[in-house]
Design a protein around this motif. Structure first.
Motif, short mmCIF file in Angstrom:
data_model
loop_
_atom_site.label_atom_id
_atom_site.label_comp_id
_atom_site.label_asym_id
_atom_site.label_seq_id
_atom_site.Cartn_x
_atom_site.Cartn_y
_atom_site.Cartn_z
N MET A 113 46.65 10.73 36.97
CA MET A 113 45.99 9.49 36.72
C MET A 113 46.38 8.59 37.86
O MET A 113 47.51 8.50 38.18
CB MET A 113 46.44 8.90 35.42
N PRO A 173 46.44 4.93 38.72
CA PRO A 173 46.27 3.54 38.39
C PRO A 173 46.11 2.73 39.66
O PRO A 173 46.39 3.19 40.72
CB PRO A 173 47.55 3.16 37.69
N LEU A 184 50.89 0.57 36.34
CA LEU A 184 49.78 1.48 36.56
C LEU A 184 50.10 2.47 37.67
O LEU A 184 49.70 3.61 37.64
CB LEU A 184 48.52 0.69 36.90
N LEU A 206 51.69 5.48 36.44
CA LEU A 206 50.84 6.43 35.75
C LEU A 206 50.33 7.54 36.65
O LEU A 206 49.89 8.58 36.17
CB LEU A 206 49.65 5.71 35.11
N THR A 207 50.36 7.33 37.96
CA THR A 207 49.90 8.40 38.83
C THR A 207 50.75 9.64 38.68
O THR A 207 50.31 10.73 38.98
CB THR A 207 49.91 7.98 40.30
N CYS A 263 51.39 10.92 36.09
CA CYS A 263 50.94 11.54 34.86
C CYS A 263 49.93 12.62 35.15
O CYS A 263 49.16 12.96 34.29
CB CYS A 263 50.34 10.55 33.92
N TYR A 288 41.66 8.44 33.49
CA TYR A 288 42.23 7.12 33.25
C TYR A 288 41.06 6.16 33.28
O TYR A 288 40.38 6.04 34.30
CB TYR A 288 43.27 6.75 34.30
N LYS A 289 40.80 5.53 32.14
CA LYS A 289 39.55 4.79 31.96
C LYS A 289 38.42 5.78 32.16
O LYS A 289 38.34 6.77 31.45
CB LYS A 289 39.51 3.57 32.87
N TRP A 334 38.49 10.52 36.51
CA TRP A 334 39.34 11.70 36.35
C TRP A 334 40.16 11.87 37.63
O TRP A 334 39.62 11.98 38.72
CB TRP A 334 38.49 12.95 36.12
N TYR A 335 41.47 11.91 37.47
CA TYR A 335 42.37 12.07 38.61
C TYR A 335 42.98 13.46 38.57
O TYR A 335 43.49 13.91 37.54
CB TYR A 335 43.46 11.01 38.58
N ALA A 337 47.76 15.00 31.75
CA ALA A 337 48.36 13.66 31.75
C ALA A 337 49.34 13.49 30.61
O ALA A 337 50.18 14.34 30.36
CB ALA A 337 47.28 12.61 31.75
N ARG A 338 49.21 12.35 29.90
CA ARG A 338 50.21 11.98 28.89
C ARG A 338 49.97 12.63 27.53
O ARG A 338 50.76 12.46 26.60
CB ARG A 338 50.17 10.46 28.68
#
Length: 405
Positions: free
Chosen positions: A15, A17, A23, A26-27, A29, A272-273, A276-277, A328-329
């Motif tokens: 992810m 952010p 945020l 979160l990367t 993740c 994320y939102k 897609w990462y 991710a999470r």
């Protein structure tokens, strides 16, 4: 997880952010791909400890972000990549404590001068904790920002006995408390050269040394930063022994993966939102998949960071992927479904072929992957091999990557 990532260069847990430090965290993740979530009960783990070999060499083979040079009693460490696209190197002089009185160095020639062996240290990333423990110097740790993120039982015992103090948050370190602890060295990290906290610490005559292990582009390159820590404690031989064993384990697992007769297609990351990462094809996360003899669907993409894709493009390319690594999470299939019905359209969701690190957590809720994985790529690789080629490691119990609940 205590490390801040630079968005375009570090493609981890998928992810990416955008604005705040939270945020940014979160990367990480993406490939563990998970970030710190609510604190829950720890899951008991039996950590594979490397058996140390007798080989003793300190030559860097994989790490590109630093160099070590011996000049008589003087050790010079040069950090070439403290953060992505850094426009300067940082040079640190290490002087044996007993030789200090007889040595005179021009202070303006070095970014810090440190007496060794260091007896009181503050580190700022959970990824530094396993390295201290592997070198057997964890008792030198006197402070850490937000100690709840630390999961290692050995260091948690030091925290619980009040031998390691919580010094606030990484971007808001309690300077007064830090000074009271009288550390001889602070190991820091940053996304650029404008960290006001570190500048304040330096003004208090406490050396700050940047660690850039997170900028390395290969799994073994990250792990080899144990050699960066070793000279501060006169533990060079120990570092070589530990790293050589990890390297050997990693390469053996890589060779074992070549015996697989199939090459499953792999999806990675999550949204994320609405974005897609997932790892770019030249990232160290993609390298894990290559070394595990998998067919990563984005292996030919350029870049060492993360890709930012639409859900439509990911569905088009990976709806029939064999396996999904690092969502991710998310801890369970139900969590994924609640987050988005679109996740249920992927074959790995339907076939229960998703593997996550989010369920391996420490006593206070820290995700173990973020703390330990950078120093133990051999475990990460074996986990991934177990997920995609279970027949090759039939008796292996995964530590980080486990089937989604």
């Amino acid at each position: 997880m205590k490390i801040i990532v630079f968005l375009k260069k570090l493609a981890t847990p998928f992810m990416q952010p955008i604005k705040s430090i939270y945020l940014l965290l979160l990367t990480l993740c993406i490939f563990s791909f998970s970030c710190k979530t609510e604190k829950k009960e720890a899951i008991e783990q039996k950590l594979p400890i490397p058996v140390v070999s007798e080989k003793n060499t300190s030559t860097l083979q994989h790490a590109k972000g630093f160099t070590i040079e011996k000049q008589g009693d003087l050790t010079i460490i040069k950090v070439l990549s403290p953060w992505p696209d850094a426009d300067k190197d940082f040079t640190y002089a290490l002087i044996p404590r007993e030789k200090a009185a007889a040595m005179t160095l021009p202070r303006d020639a070095y970014d810090a001068i440190v007496l060794t062996p260091v007896e009181r240290i503050v580190v700022t990333s959970t990824t530094h904790i396993p390295t201290l423990e592997m070198l057997g110097v964890e008792t030198t740790l006197v402070g850490f920002p937000d100690t709840d993120y630390i999961s290692s039982e050995k260091t948690r015992a030091l925290i619980d006995s009040d031998k390691v103090k919580d010094i606030g948050q990484n971007d808001q370190i309690n300077i007064e408390l830090l000074i009271d602890l009288q550390p001889e060295l602070v190991i820091g990290f940053s996304i650029n050269n404008s960290n006001p906290t570190y500048k304040t610490i330096q003004k208090a005559n406490i050396p700050v040394v940047y660690n850039g292990d997170w900028t390395e582009k290969t799994p073994l390159g990250r792990a080899e930063w144990i050699h960066f820590f070793a000279p501060f404690f006169h533990k060079e031989a120990k570092a070589s022994e530990v790293f050589d064993t990890i390297e050997k384990n990693y390469n053996e697992a890589k060779e074992l993966a070549k015996k697989a007769t199939t090459k499953p297609t792999i999806l990675a990351g999550a949204m994320y939102k609405d974005i897609w990462y997932l790892p770019a094809g030249e990232s160290f996360q993609a390298q894990y998949l290559i070394d595990a003899n998998a067919d990563y669907l984005w292996k030919d993409s350029e870049g060492t960071g993360s890709l930012s894709l639409s859900i439509e493009s990911v569905l088009d390319k990976a709806s029939e992927a064999d396996i999904w690594i690092g969502p991710a999470r998310f801890k369970s299939y139900e969590d994924l479904k609640k987050a988005s019905e679109l996740y249920t359209k992927f074959a790995p969701f339907k076939n229960k072929k998703i593997y996550s690190t989010a369920n391996t957590i420490g006593k206070t809720g820290g995700t173990m992957y973020y703390e330990l994985a950078p120093t133990r790529p051999d475990i990460v690789l074996k986990d991934i091999i177990k997920a995609i080629h279970p027949e090759i490691l039939p008796n292996y119990e995964p530590y980080f990557f486990k089937p989604l609940l």
